[in-house]
Design a protein around this motif. Structure first.
Motif, mmCIF file in Angstrom:
data_model
loop_
_atom_site.group_PDB
_atom_site.id
_atom_site.type_symbol
_atom_site.label_atom_id
_atom_site.label_comp_id
_atom_site.label_asym_id
_atom_site.label_seq_id
_atom_site.Cartn_x
_atom_site.Cartn_y
_atom_site.Cartn_z
ATOM 1 N N HIS A 96 -0.181 1.089 -7.748
ATOM 2 C CA HIS A 96 0.858 1.481 -8.923
ATOM 3 C C HIS A 96 0.840 -0.008 -9.378
ATOM 4 C CE1 HIS A 96 4.693 1.951 -10.680
ATOM 5 N NE2 HIS A 96 5.081 0.771 -10.067
ATOM 6 N N THR A 97 0.909 -0.965 -8.801
ATOM 7 C CA THR A 97 0.849 -2.222 -9.740
ATOM 8 C C THR A 97 -0.460 -2.619 -10.383
ATOM 9 O OG1 THR A 97 2.065 -3.400 -7.544
ATOM 10 C CG2 THR A 97 0.980 -4.923 -9.029
ATOM 11 N N ARG A 98 -1.542 -2.328 -10.140
ATOM 12 C CA ARG A 98 -2.776 -2.719 -10.859
ATOM 13 C C ARG A 98 -2.880 -1.724 -11.892
ATOM 14 N NH1 ARG A 98 -6.507 -6.202 -8.276
ATOM 15 N NH2 ARG A 98 -5.738 -7.126 -6.214
ATOM 16 N N LEU A 99 -2.516 -0.291 -11.845
ATOM 17 C CA LEU A 99 -3.055 0.855 -12.726
ATOM 18 C C LEU A 99 -1.808 1.379 -13.382
ATOM 19 C CD1 LEU A 99 -6.093 2.508 -10.589
ATOM 20 C CD2 LEU A 99 -6.146 0.642 -12.185
ATOM 21 N N ARG A 100 -0.557 1.281 -12.801
ATOM 22 C CA ARG A 100 0.465 2.054 -13.237
ATOM 23 C C ARG A 100 0.182 3.559 -13.866
ATOM 24 N NH1 ARG A 100 -0.134 -2.791 -14.931
ATOM 25 N NH2 ARG A 100 -1.388 -2.214 -17.016
ATOM 26 N N ALA A 101 -0.520 4.109 -12.479
ATOM 27 C CA ALA A 101 -1.013 5.414 -12.563
ATOM 28 C C ALA A 101 0.139 6.404 -12.086
ATOM 29 C CB ALA A 101 -2.473 5.637 -12.288
ATOM 30 N N PRO A 102 0.249 7.864 -12.334
ATOM 31 C CA PRO A 102 0.740 8.628 -11.803
ATOM 32 C C PRO A 102 0.051 9.049 -10.382
ATOM 33 C CG PRO A 102 0.572 9.143 -14.084
ATOM 34 C CD PRO A 102 -0.207 8.210 -13.832
ATOM 35 N N LEU A 103 0.704 9.065 -9.213
ATOM 36 C CA LEU A 103 -0.118 9.040 -7.938
ATOM 37 C C LEU A 103 0.253 10.486 -7.268
ATOM 38 C CD1 LEU A 103 0.065 5.336 -6.893
ATOM 39 C CD2 LEU A 103 -1.951 6.416 -7.819
ATOM 40 N N LEU A 104 -0.730 11.006 -6.817
ATOM 41 C CA LEU A 104 -0.555 12.061 -6.185
ATOM 42 C C LEU A 104 -1.441 12.063 -4.893
ATOM 43 C CD1 LEU A 104 0.957 15.222 -6.298
ATOM 44 C CD2 LEU A 104 -1.750 15.859 -7.020
ATOM 45 N N LEU A 105 -0.775 12.098 -3.711
ATOM 46 C CA LEU A 105 -1.505 12.206 -2.581
ATOM 47 C C LEU A 105 -1.708 13.817 -1.754
ATOM 48 C CD1 LEU A 105 -0.561 9.201 -2.923
ATOM 49 C CD2 LEU A 105 -0.289 9.090 -0.462
ATOM 50 N N VAL A 106 -2.909 13.803 -1.201
ATOM 51 C CA VAL A 106 -3.191 14.914 -0.533
ATOM 52 C C VAL A 106 -3.828 14.580 0.834
ATOM 53 C CG1 VAL A 106 -4.463 17.327 -0.530
ATOM 54 C CG2 VAL A 106 -3.553 16.314 -2.606
ATOM 55 N N THR A 107 -2.980 15.005 1.945
ATOM 56 C CA THR A 107 -3.785 14.797 3.281
ATOM 57 C C THR A 107 -4.075 15.796 3.702
ATOM 58 O OG1 THR A 107 -1.581 14.871 4.311
ATOM 59 C CG2 THR A 107 -2.039 12.756 3.485
ATOM 60 N N LEU A 108 -5.351 15.561 4.229
ATOM 61 C CA LEU A 108 -5.804 16.826 5.167
ATOM 62 C C LEU A 108 -5.986 16.414 6.606
ATOM 63 C CD1 LEU A 108 -7.389 19.579 5.087
ATOM 64 C CD2 LEU A 108 -9.651 18.543 4.376
ATOM 65 N N GLY A 109 -5.240 17.049 7.446
ATOM 66 C CA GLY A 109 -5.038 16.801 8.657
ATOM 67 C C GLY A 109 -5.068 15.253 8.906
ATOM 68 N N GLY A 110 -4.009 14.620 8.153
ATOM 69 C CA GLY A 110 -3.521 13.469 8.292
ATOM 70 C C GLY A 110 -3.145 12.576 9.226
ATOM 71 N N PHE A 111 -3.999 11.647 9.669
ATOM 72 C CA PHE A 111 -3.572 10.709 10.740
ATOM 73 C C PHE A 111 -3.203 9.441 10.319
ATOM 74 C CE2 PHE A 111 -4.233 7.939 14.526
ATOM 75 C CZ PHE A 111 -3.666 8.726 15.335
ATOM 76 N N HIS A 112 -1.698 9.272 10.503
ATOM 77 C CA HIS A 112 -1.177 8.128 9.861
ATOM 78 C C HIS A 112 0.397 7.874 10.399
ATOM 79 C CE1 HIS A 112 1.915 10.022 7.238
ATOM 80 N NE2 HIS A 112 1.072 10.792 7.304
ATOM 81 N N ASN A 113 0.806 6.464 10.548
ATOM 82 C CA ASN A 113 1.982 6.104 11.226
ATOM 83 C C ASN A 113 3.250 6.416 10.455
ATOM 84 O OD1 ASN A 113 1.828 3.855 9.408
ATOM 85 N ND2 ASN A 113 2.171 2.306 10.950
ATOM 86 N N GLY A 114 3.078 6.759 9.253
ATOM 87 C CA GLY A 114 4.383 6.956 8.549
ATOM 88 C C GLY A 114 5.221 5.791 8.221
ATOM 89 N N ALA A 115 4.695 4.514 8.215
ATOM 90 C CA ALA A 115 5.229 3.153 7.745
ATOM 91 C C ALA A 115 5.365 3.051 6.477
ATOM 92 C CB ALA A 115 4.804 2.155 8.708
ATOM 93 N N ASN A 116 4.019 3.421 5.793
ATOM 94 C CA ASN A 116 3.885 2.908 4.560
ATOM 95 C C ASN A 116 4.828 3.691 3.328
ATOM 96 O OD1 ASN A 116 1.639 1.348 4.755
ATOM 97 N ND2 ASN A 116 0.506 2.967 5.267
ATOM 98 N N ASP A 117 5.387 2.665 2.415
ATOM 99 C CA ASP A 117 6.286 2.988 1.449
ATOM 100 C C ASP A 117 5.875 4.179 0.543
ATOM 101 O OD1 ASP A 117 8.581 3.363 -0.304
ATOM 102 O OD2 ASP A 117 8.479 1.083 -1.221
ATOM 103 N N LEU A 118 6.140 5.250 0.123
ATOM 104 C CA LEU A 118 5.808 6.342 -0.692
ATOM 105 C C LEU A 118 6.435 6.303 -1.809
ATOM 106 C CD1 LEU A 118 4.718 8.932 1.958
ATOM 107 C CD2 LEU A 118 3.152 7.266 0.981
ATOM 108 N N THR A 119 7.384 5.305 -2.348
ATOM 109 C CA THR A 119 8.270 5.468 -3.548
ATOM 110 C C THR A 119 7.468 5.627 -4.698
ATOM 111 O OG1 THR A 119 9.720 3.673 -2.333
ATOM 112 C CG2 THR A 119 9.811 3.951 -5.083
ATOM 113 N N TYR A 120 6.205 5.321 -4.845
ATOM 114 C CA TYR A 120 5.524 5.234 -6.137
ATOM 115 C C TYR A 120 4.730 6.405 -6.243
ATOM 116 C CZ TYR A 120 7.229 0.478 -6.796
ATOM 117 O OH TYR A 120 8.239 -0.627 -7.132
ATOM 118 N N ALA A 121 4.669 7.362 -5.324
ATOM 119 C CA ALA A 121 3.854 8.551 -5.130
ATOM 120 C C ALA A 121 4.642 9.564 -5.686
ATOM 121 C CB ALA A 121 3.156 8.813 -3.781
ATOM 122 N N GLU A 122 4.179 10.486 -6.649
ATOM 123 C CA GLU A 122 4.937 11.522 -7.044
ATOM 124 C C GLU A 122 5.336 12.327 -5.999
ATOM 125 O OE1 GLU A 122 3.845 11.585 -11.734
ATOM 126 O OE2 GLU A 122 3.195 13.041 -10.302
#
Length: 321
Positions: A190-216
């Protein structure tokens, strides 16, 4: 027999300790400013595939592979998915070269020591990438790791033709542990590109701590038979509903997380999400259904590409663990 078991356990324990130390090395080197992520690709490797660079594509899609990723080119299963996406959605520009398990963008298999180990102890390659996931999730290293891979991704997108403030969406499609990196890259992109961001996780393994404010949106592709993804929802407190202030749970409450069930797929193996041989009752393979679902959610984004008239709406859910 007991002595053999002790030797095996001792060897695995030593390997894990060594990997835990090595996994931190790259992110610390990056943080100290001794090295920056490399942007050059091997001769003959394109910065993107799919839509031609002479016209704006419908979207740029960055594929962040699972722990099998150790080269610039896609892993075996990841390559199947990328090829299916390019064939089914020629309007996409697809990047698969980002190294999610290397903050310095240094492909593991191209390092002389690791090339030697691959012929003698291939399991260590996977252990390395597994340990990198936990380094990326560690609160002490996570900000640096996120910045490193986020800047690597932004650089590759620019080289593939992306222009900041263009309004063209960037889709981060992640498989397994790649989800930890994808969710972490959001703020830097978001900072570098100021792009609309869409995330798609497939069997996503993650800790849930990251801020997703800038993801649509975050589209969570999962299955009741995916035990590895389910382990992630158990072992990381930030994925628990009780941890209301975590980045994940804030996104869930904001309605950003949309669930898509791909039962009866498994995380890996002959029935995996990316299996070209496992068939569904409608005759499609698991690979085809996964690719179709990814394309559907990308095309359905308002203002991008209208979905085909025959496409049905995705199954929605709150995505909560």
């Amino acid at each position: 027999m007991n002595e053999l078991l002790l030797w095996v356990c001792g060897g695995i324990g030593t390997a894990l300790i060594a990997e835990a130390l090595l996994a931190r090395y790259e992110v610390l080197v990056y943080g100290a400013g001794w090295r920056a992520p490399t942007t050059e690709l091997p001769a003959g490797t394109p910065y993107a595939r799919g839509a031609a660079p002479d016209a704006p594509p419908g979207a740029y899609l960055v594929f962040l592979d699972g722990i099998g990723k150790r080269r610039v080119r896609d892993s075996r299963d990841g390559g199947e998915l990328v090829r299916a996406l390019i064939a089914k959605a020629p309007e996409l520009r697809v990047l698969g070269q980002v190294q999610p398990y290397s903050p310095l963008a240094d492909p593991l298999a191209d390092r002389p020591v690791w090339a030697w180990l691959r012929r003698r102890a291939g399991l260590l390659l996977f252990l390395h990438n597994v340990m990198q996931i936990f380094v990326a999730a560690d609160r002490r290293y996570r900000p640096l790791y996120n910045r490193a891979v986020g800047s690597q991704t932004a650089a590759q997108l620019r080289l593939a033709g992306y222009r900041p403030d263009s309004g063209i969406p960037v889709v981060l499609l992640s498989y397994s542990g790649g989800a930890q990196v994808a969710t972490g890259a959001v703020e830097e992109l978001h900072t570098r590109l100021r792009a609309p961001l869409l995330l798609v996780t497939l069997g996503g393994f993650h800790n849930g701590a990251n801020d997703l404010t800038y993801a649509e949106r975050l589209h969570r592709l999962t299955s009741a038979n995916d035990r590895i993804e389910r382990v992630g929802t158990w072992i990381f407190p930030q994925r628990w509903r009780l941890c209301r202030r975590s980045g994940w749970n804030r996104a869930v409450r904001a309605g950003k997380v949309i669930g898509h069930r791909l039962d009866p797929a498994t995380h890996v193996g002959p029935l995996s999400y990316i299996s070209p041989k496992a068939l569904l009752p409608d005759g499609r393979s698991h690979l085809d259904r996964t690719a179709d679902t990814v394309i559907e959610v990308v095309r359905a984004r308002e203002g991008v590409i209208p979905p085909p008239a025959s496409a049905g709406g995705p199954h929605s859910g709150d995505g909560a663990a």
